[in-house]
Write a protein that holds these residues in place. Structure first.
Motif, short mmCIF file in Angstrom:
data_model
loop_
_atom_site.label_atom_id
_atom_site.label_comp_id
_atom_site.label_asym_id
_atom_site.label_seq_id
_atom_site.Cartn_x
_atom_site.Cartn_y
_atom_site.Cartn_z
N TYR A 144 5.73 -2.65 7.28
CA TYR A 144 5.30 -1.25 7.20
C TYR A 144 6.48 -0.30 7.40
O TYR A 144 7.39 -0.57 8.19
CB TYR A 144 4.22 -0.98 8.25
CG TYR A 144 2.93 -1.71 7.94
CD1 TYR A 144 1.90 -1.08 7.26
CD2 TYR A 144 2.76 -3.05 8.31
CE1 TYR A 144 0.73 -1.75 6.96
CE2 TYR A 144 1.59 -3.73 8.00
CZ TYR A 144 0.58 -3.08 7.33
OH TYR A 144 -0.58 -3.76 7.02
N HIS A 199 -1.39 3.76 3.68
CA HIS A 199 -1.99 3.03 4.79
C HIS A 199 -2.22 3.97 5.98
O HIS A 199 -1.29 4.60 6.48
CB HIS A 199 -1.09 1.88 5.23
CG HIS A 199 -1.52 1.22 6.51
ND1 HIS A 199 -2.58 0.34 6.57
CD2 HIS A 199 -1.06 1.34 7.79
CE1 HIS A 199 -2.74 -0.06 7.81
NE2 HIS A 199 -1.84 0.54 8.57
N SER A 220 3.46 0.14 2.81
CA SER A 220 3.71 -1.24 3.20
C SER A 220 4.20 -2.04 2.00
O SER A 220 3.97 -1.66 0.85
CB SER A 220 2.45 -1.89 3.78
OG SER A 220 1.46 -2.04 2.78
N GLU A 257 0.85 -1.20 0.00
CA GLU A 257 0.00 0.00 0.00
C GLU A 257 0.88 1.24 0.00
O GLU A 257 2.00 1.21 0.52
CB GLU A 257 -0.87 0.03 1.26
CG GLU A 257 -1.65 -1.25 1.54
CD GLU A 257 -1.95 -1.39 3.03
OE1 GLU A 257 -3.13 -1.25 3.40
OE2 GLU A 257 -1.00 -1.63 3.79
N GLN A 313 -3.16 -3.59 10.80
CA GLN A 313 -2.08 -4.04 9.93
C GLN A 313 -2.35 -5.46 9.45
O GLN A 313 -2.97 -6.26 10.15
CB GLN A 313 -0.75 -3.98 10.66
CG GLN A 313 -0.28 -2.57 10.98
CD GLN A 313 1.17 -2.51 11.45
OE1 GLN A 313 1.80 -3.55 11.67
NE2 GLN A 313 1.69 -1.31 11.61
#
Length: 333
Positions: free
Chosen positions: A100, A88, A210, A85, A94
């Motif tokens: 991340y 996020h 991420s 992503e 998560q």
């Protein structure tokens, strides 16, 4: 034998460098859900699209940014259609299969009202039993579901949220300060009074990127992204990318926040400490030792910084929202 061991070690190290270089050059596809002015299929006013694309370009990585609805982006992250992503929201849960980055943008969520001054509103209990319109990306998070003091009016899109306020079906809206500021800019440009905004964010979140855990060298790539963001936040390039006049963060480790901007941005004639709307990038507070940083150049006094900004004055910009989309709403406002 010892020489052979050295040669083998050097070859192994070189192969690791080649492996990471090849992995870093492979294309990555990242997804996000639409949020006008920040995430959009139309890149002109999509600040996060442009910021992330620029970051990966600097890192030498080819990236494709997809914008998809939540249901489809979620399934794509599970099936491997998407590698991660790029927007996020940390309020959201998560995913176990993803790694991340650090937060690269604060998401400061304020309450705003068309009718009521909000100078004393610092928590949801201050507007108890009110109807508060927000977007699904915020409302459908664990933290927001636990707030029972207000009645959430959930909306799939930003336009729908502001429509609730426009049509008096909600008392307040609850959104990211960056988005509310663009709506207020549009109202002001249209000759309307801006929305009243709470003096402080009622909820603080942030935005991160991420990558799936099995992507080659995912953690190293995320670390490089974090380093790039840290660098541009310290010299005004972040301000320019995000179309934000002033940000604040401690750039010299003295525990005091410094004021940061780009000379390519429009500035009013008053120092940032007297303006509401500075975007804080860390938890430090400004003080007498605060520096003024313009395009990486440091000034210890506001008059000197102001003189630098006056060297190349910039006109105020228009709103990043598509005014044509809101045309009928503005006519009925």
């Amino acid at each position: 034998m010892q020489l052979n061991g050295v040669v083998i070690g050097l070859l192994s190290a070189w192969l690791m460098v080649l492996t990471f270089s090849a992995a870093a050059q492979s294309s990555i596809t990242l997804v996000a859900n639409p949020l006008p002015t920040l995430v959009s299929e139309e890149t002109d006013n999509a600040r996060l699209n442009q910021l992330v694309e620029q970051a990966f370009s600097e890192l030498g990585v080819e990236v494709t940014l997809a914008v998809d609805r939540p249901a489809f982006s979620g399934s794509g992250l599970l099936t491997g259609k998407y590698d991660g992503e790029f927007a996020h929201l940390t309020l959201q849960e998560q995913r176990d299969n993803l790694l991340y980055s650090k937060a690269y943008l604060p998401a400061l969520l304020y309450v705003a009202s068309r009718k009521y001054p909000l100078d004393e509103v610092t928590q949801f209990s201050h507007i108890r039993n009110s109807r508060v319109a927000t977007t699904n990306r915020i409302a459908n998070t664990p933290a927001m579901r636990n707030i029972k003091a207000v009645s959430w009016v959930r909306n799939p899109a930003l336009f729908d949220m502001f429509s609730q306020l426009s049509e008096k079906r909600a008392d307040y809206v609850f959104e990211d300060w960056l988005v509310i500021a663009e709506f207020n800019r549009m109202l002001t440009n249209n000759g309307e009074k801006p929305l009243y905004v709470s003096p402080y964010p009622l909820v603080k979140s942030a935005v991160a990127i991420s990558l799936r855990k099995d992507y080659p060298n995912a953690r190293q790539l995320l670390d490089k992204f974090d380093s790039y963001i840290h660098d541009i936040q310290r010299d005004g390039r972040f301000n320019l990318a995000m179309a934000v006049g002033w940000t604040s963060m401690d750039i010299n480790g003295d525990g005091t926040a410094d004021w940061i901007t780009s000379a390519q941005m429009h500035h009013d004639d008053v120092p940032p400490m007297s303006q509401k709307g500075v975007l804080p990038l860390d938890k430090t507070k400004p003080g007498e030792a605060s520096l003024f940083v313009i395009n990486g150049e440091q000034f210890t006094s506001w008059p000197d910084a102001q003189a630098k900004l006056n060297d190349q004055p910039v006109l105020p910009r228009t709103t990043l929202l598509d005014r044509e989309v809101y045309k009928r709403m503005l006519q009925r406002w």
